[in-house]
Enzyme design. Structure first.
Site, short mmCIF file in Angstrom:
data_model
loop_
_atom_site.label_atom_id
_atom_site.label_comp_id
_atom_site.label_asym_id
_atom_site.label_seq_id
_atom_site.Cartn_x
_atom_site.Cartn_y
_atom_site.Cartn_z
N HIS A 309 0.89 -1.23 0.12
CA HIS A 309 -0.11 -0.01 0.09
C HIS A 309 0.73 1.24 -0.02
O HIS A 309 2.03 1.20 0.78
CB HIS A 309 -1.06 -0.06 1.10
CG HIS A 309 -2.09 1.00 1.29
ND1 HIS A 309 -1.86 2.21 1.58
CD2 HIS A 309 -3.37 0.72 0.65
CE1 HIS A 309 -3.15 2.76 1.17
NE2 HIS A 309 -4.08 2.15 0.77
N ASP A 366 -7.89 -3.83 -0.77
CA ASP A 366 -8.48 -4.01 -2.20
C ASP A 366 -8.48 -5.33 -2.54
O ASP A 366 -9.44 -5.89 -3.20
CB ASP A 366 -7.45 -3.09 -3.04
CG ASP A 366 -7.53 -1.71 -2.48
OD1 ASP A 366 -8.68 -1.02 -2.72
OD2 ASP A 366 -6.58 -1.01 -2.55
#
Length: 431
Positions: A309, A366
């Site tokens: 991330h 995600d």
């Protein structure tokens, strides 16, 4: 608003001039240099493309420490919120700074229930959109259209007026999203059913077909509720900053959040979970197996989506919460889907591979949200729409903070780098 502490100052030397700039320390120890008076004092501005080193606001809403994998809403850890709060409780917390009392939550839930229906003219507008129009375009446009039905939105007064506007937007955003989906598949919108919770209402309007009720199993509803909570706010990201900027002009709540939807639509912001599914499809359609694909990633011949991330340098705290839900949903539904099989293989292989572990490339939110939504039968072009529904309370809270702080209109400066002064040639003929 909690006052940030001014501590000493930084010294800026410009030629033979030395300027003292206050150092401001936030409640979690972040240190910043206050340059509010820099231009007025020196004639200089700072240049920071993309605002990557610029704090545009002092906010009390959300705190992130990417190095330690910390995300907190109003001081509460995301793990604590997900374990003990519903989406509507989370929305109230973000908007007002404290968890709701039972009476406050009952009142808020009743408002959300009362405002679930949208004006028939707005539904006609959705029906008139071109076939194949993206659901995010429909959502942004229909939020604007719904705002037209409530002219009082431009003059929201007091906490009661704000709560009414916020409840209307949170509730109708969900109805508009489901109506946009039904329009895309050539079906009539399903009216909201009173008494359902936020996530179960959304699933009802999405998946009830010809009177056959959608599957509102508790674990499936909880999974959607978690996805919404985990996306509810994330500091000053692109869409939230957009909402604040539009709100600083005095634009109403619906207009400001519609702008947030448009910003979120960009594939570099809200489309990461779609990229995960596209990646799984590419692996499935290629001659590679999962180990072969990961070898290509290690050689930098391919990109691994859904791992690591930009903000979280150790692990994404949201992913840990959602992994448990993903495991539960997949086990319950027993979906026979080759892409989900590849996802499970990819997760297992990457978690055991020293290359990815040493680089802190763990599955992020995600990765798991894409898996859950595919298992639930939600089409990929609706993924970002659901992200937008989850982010709505954060946008609303930030819009309110701009209002409460009586913020000046946002007006970034620039360093002009174009041609110097010119004149139109004498032989130029106006066309």
């Amino acid at each position: 608003m909690t006052e940030a502490i001014a501590s000493d100052s930084a010294k800026l030397t410009l030629g033979d001039q030395q300027i003292d700039l206050p150092i401001v320390v936030g409640s979690e120890g972040e240190r910043s240099i206050d340059i509010t008076k820099l231009r007025g004092t020196t004639g200089y501005i700072t240049l920071d493309p993309g605002y990557r080193n610029t704090g545009s606001v002092q906010s009390e809403i959300t705190f992130i420490n990417g190095e330690k994998g910390i995300l907190r809403y109003r001081g509460y850890s995301i793990e604590d919120v997900c374990a003990n709060c519903s989406f509507l409780e989370t929305a109230w917390l973000l908007m007002f700074g404290e968890l709701p009392t039972p009476d406050e939550l009952t009142h808020f839930a009743r408002l959300v229930d009362d405002y679930a229906e949208v004006d028939a003219q707005v539904l006609h507008a959705i029906d008139g959109f071109p076939d194949g129009g993206h659901p995010m375009a429909k959502l942004a446009a229909s939020i604007h259209a719904a705002g037209c039905c409530h002219p009082g939105l431009d003059k929201v007064k007091g906490e009661a007026g704000f709560l009414e506007a916020a409840a209307r937007l949170i509730s109708q955003g969900r109805t508009l999203a489901a109506a946009g989906y039904k329009d895309a598949i050539g079906k009539m919108p399903v009216p909201p059913q009173r008494g359902l919770g936020y996530a179960s209402q959304f699933l009802h309007m999405m998946f009830t077909v010809d009177g056959r009720q959608a599957n509102l199993d508790d674990d499936l509803v909880e999974a959607v509720d978690l996805i919404l909570i985990l996306h509810a706010d994330h500091e000053q990201n692109c869409s939230t900053s957009t909402v604040r900027m539009v709100g600083s002009s005095g634009a109403n709540l619906f207009a400001s959040c519609s702008a947030g939807v448009s910003a979120l639509w960009g594939p570099r912001h809200g489309g990461a979970n779609v990229a995960v599914l596209e990646q799984l499809a590419r692996i499935h359609e290629s001659d590679l197996d999962v180990p072969g694909f990961l070898e290509k990633v290690k050689k930098k011949e391919d990109v691994l989506y859904g791992f690591g991330h930009a903000v979280y340098k150790s692990f994404d705290p949201r992913a840990k919460v959602l992994k448990r839900s993903a495991d539960k949903v997949l086990a319950k539904l027993g979906v026979d889907d080759p892409l989900l099989d590849i996802a499970k293989q990819l997760e297992a292989a990457a978690l055991e591979d020293d290359y990815f572990k040493s680089r802190n490339l763990y599955p992020n939110v995600d990765f798991y949200s894409g898996i859950i939504m595919r298992a639930l039968g939600i089409p990929e072009d609706m993924f970002t729409v659901i992200f937008a529904l989850g982010r709505m309370p954060g946008w609303i809270a930030n819009w309110k903070e701009v209002l409460d702080q009586k913020s000046r209109i946002y007006r970034p400066r620039q360093v002009y780098d174009g041609p110097n002064e010119r004149t139109v040639p004498a032989d130029h003929v106006r066309q």
